[in-house]
Design a protein around this motif. Structure first.
Motif, PDB file in Angstrom:
ATOM      1  N   GLU A   1      18.437  94.956   9.026  1.00 19.61           N
ATOM      2  CA  GLU A   1      19.547  94.146   8.809  1.00 19.61           C
ATOM      3  C   GLU A   1      19.552  92.910  10.185  1.00 19.61           C
ATOM      4  O   GLU A   1      20.301  92.742  11.037  1.00 19.61           O
ATOM      5  N   TYR A   2      18.292  93.630  11.228  1.00 18.96           N
ATOM      6  CA  TYR A   2      18.085  92.881  12.569  1.00 18.96           C
ATOM      7  C   TYR A   2      17.199  90.706  12.007  1.00 18.96           C
ATOM      8  O   TYR A   2      17.783  90.509  13.385  1.00 18.96           O
TER       9      TYR A   2
ATOM     10  N   TYR B   1      17.349  86.812  11.596  1.00 18.29           N
ATOM     11  CA  TYR B   1      18.343  86.287  11.978  1.00 18.29           C
ATOM     12  C   TYR B   1      17.201  85.042  12.388  1.00 18.29           C
ATOM     13  O   TYR B   1      16.379  85.103  12.348  1.00 18.29           O
ATOM     14  N   GLN B   2      18.360  83.733  12.372  1.00 18.28           N
ATOM     15  CA  GLN B   2      17.304  82.223  12.148  1.00 18.28           C
ATOM     16  C   GLN B   2      17.545  81.862  13.091  1.00 18.28           C
ATOM     17  O   GLN B   2      18.689  81.833  14.359  1.00 18.28           O
ATOM     18  N   ARG B   3      16.748  81.760  13.574  1.00 22.05           N
ATOM     19  CA  ARG B   3      16.141  81.239  15.202  1.00 22.05           C
ATOM     20  C   ARG B   3      17.179  79.304  15.537  1.00 22.05           C
ATOM     21  O   ARG B   3      16.757  78.848  14.766  1.00 22.05           O
ATOM     22  N   GLU B   4      17.514  79.536  16.316  1.00 18.71           N
ATOM     23  CA  GLU B   4      18.658  78.791  16.306  1.00 18.71           C
ATOM     24  C   GLU B   4      18.131  76.921  16.441  1.00 18.71           C
ATOM     25  O   GLU B   4      17.961  76.361  15.926  1.00 18.71           O
TER      26      GLU B   4
ATOM     27  N   ILE C   1      13.000  83.993   9.120  1.00 16.83           N
ATOM     28  CA  ILE C   1      13.655  84.557   9.363  1.00 16.83           C
ATOM     29  C   ILE C   1      12.942  84.997  10.314  1.00 16.83           C
ATOM     30  O   ILE C   1      11.483  85.723  10.440  1.00 16.83           O
TER      31      ILE C   1
ATOM     32  N   LYS D   1      15.295  90.653  15.417  1.00 20.60           N
ATOM     33  CA  LYS D   1      15.628  90.690  16.914  1.00 20.60           C
ATOM     34  C   LYS D   1      15.243  91.555  17.924  1.00 20.60           C
ATOM     35  O   LYS D   1      14.634  91.366  18.558  1.00 20.60           O
TER      36      LYS D   1
END
Ligand code: AMP
Length: 218
Positions: free
Chosen positions: A157-158, A160-163, A130, A133
């Protein structure tokens, strides 16, 4: 003479994490081709738009675009003493282009640490990764949960999982690595600069093994 270090290894081997730490230690800029592409993607530049589809599928961005981007980056003043390259070169054509660029800049690749990690381990590492951002720091759902921002910039909360870290894409990225990038192991071995390092150890132990193969600091 400027010294360039090329970090080699499959996606998930820990090149980015270790390159950042080595860069600090040897006071050279850390140049990550993936980070530069992601920055372009975020800012919706012409290059970002051209690279987006390839990146989201886990494919390589075409050599001409990638080589031009790195040639531009290496020509900047902060690279005057060399750089740590992470994610570039990734094909034999890119490796040859790099040799040409460095010849013009009066430098050379002094060492290529090859961080070796078993394939099952790579898949588990990448699919749990993860990223923040805001600051770009990486964590892992299982191995390195978010505790606090190392740069004091952001909150959990920033994350994210890279696409391209989704399981289907991860498998494709490893296949792409084996087909296109693995031949660089022999390329740099022939030049006498390859140094294999066991990447299947604790992060600090991998760093210690890497430091042991770097050129001695005066
Ligand atoms: P990385 O963060 O190094 O895993 O790179 C993320 C993605 O950016 C890759 O899956 C490729 O789509 C693209 N990319 C990064 N470096 C290169 C490169 N040297 N050549 C081609 N594509 C690259």
């Amino acid at each position: 003479m400027p010294d360039y270090i090329v970090m080699l290894g499959a996606p998930g081997a820990g090149k980015g994490t270790q390159a950042a730490r080595i860069a600090e230690k040897v006071a050279l800029p850390h140049i990550s081709s993936g980070d530069i592409f992601r920055e372009n993607l975020k800012n919706e530049t012409v290059l970002g738009k051209k690279a987006a589809d390839y990146m989201n599928r886990g494919e390589l961005v075409p050599d001409d675009l990638t080589i031009e981007m790195i040639a531009d980056r290496l020509s900047r003043p902060d690279c005057a003493n060399g750089a740590i390259l992470d994610g570039f070169p990734r094909t034999p054509a890119q490796a040859e282009a790099l040799d040409g660029m460095l010849q013009k800049l009066g430098g050379e690749v002094v060492v290529v640490p090859y961080i070796k990690v078993p394939e099952e381990e790579l898949i588990s590492r990448l699919s749990g990764r993860i990223v923040c951002k805001e600051c770009g720091a990486t964590f892992h759902k299982k191995f390195k949960p978010f505790e606090s921002c190392p740069y004091g910039k952001c909150e959990g909360e920033y994350l994210y999982q890279r696409e391209d870290d989704k399981v289907e894409t991860v498998t494709n990225r490893i296949k792409v690595y084996l087909e296109n990038t693995a031949p660089l192991i022999a390329y740099y071995q022939d030049k006498g600069v390859l140094q294999e390092v066991d990447g299947d150890q604790a992060i600090d132990d991998v760093l210690a093994s890497l430091i042991a193969v770097l050129p001695q600091q005066e």
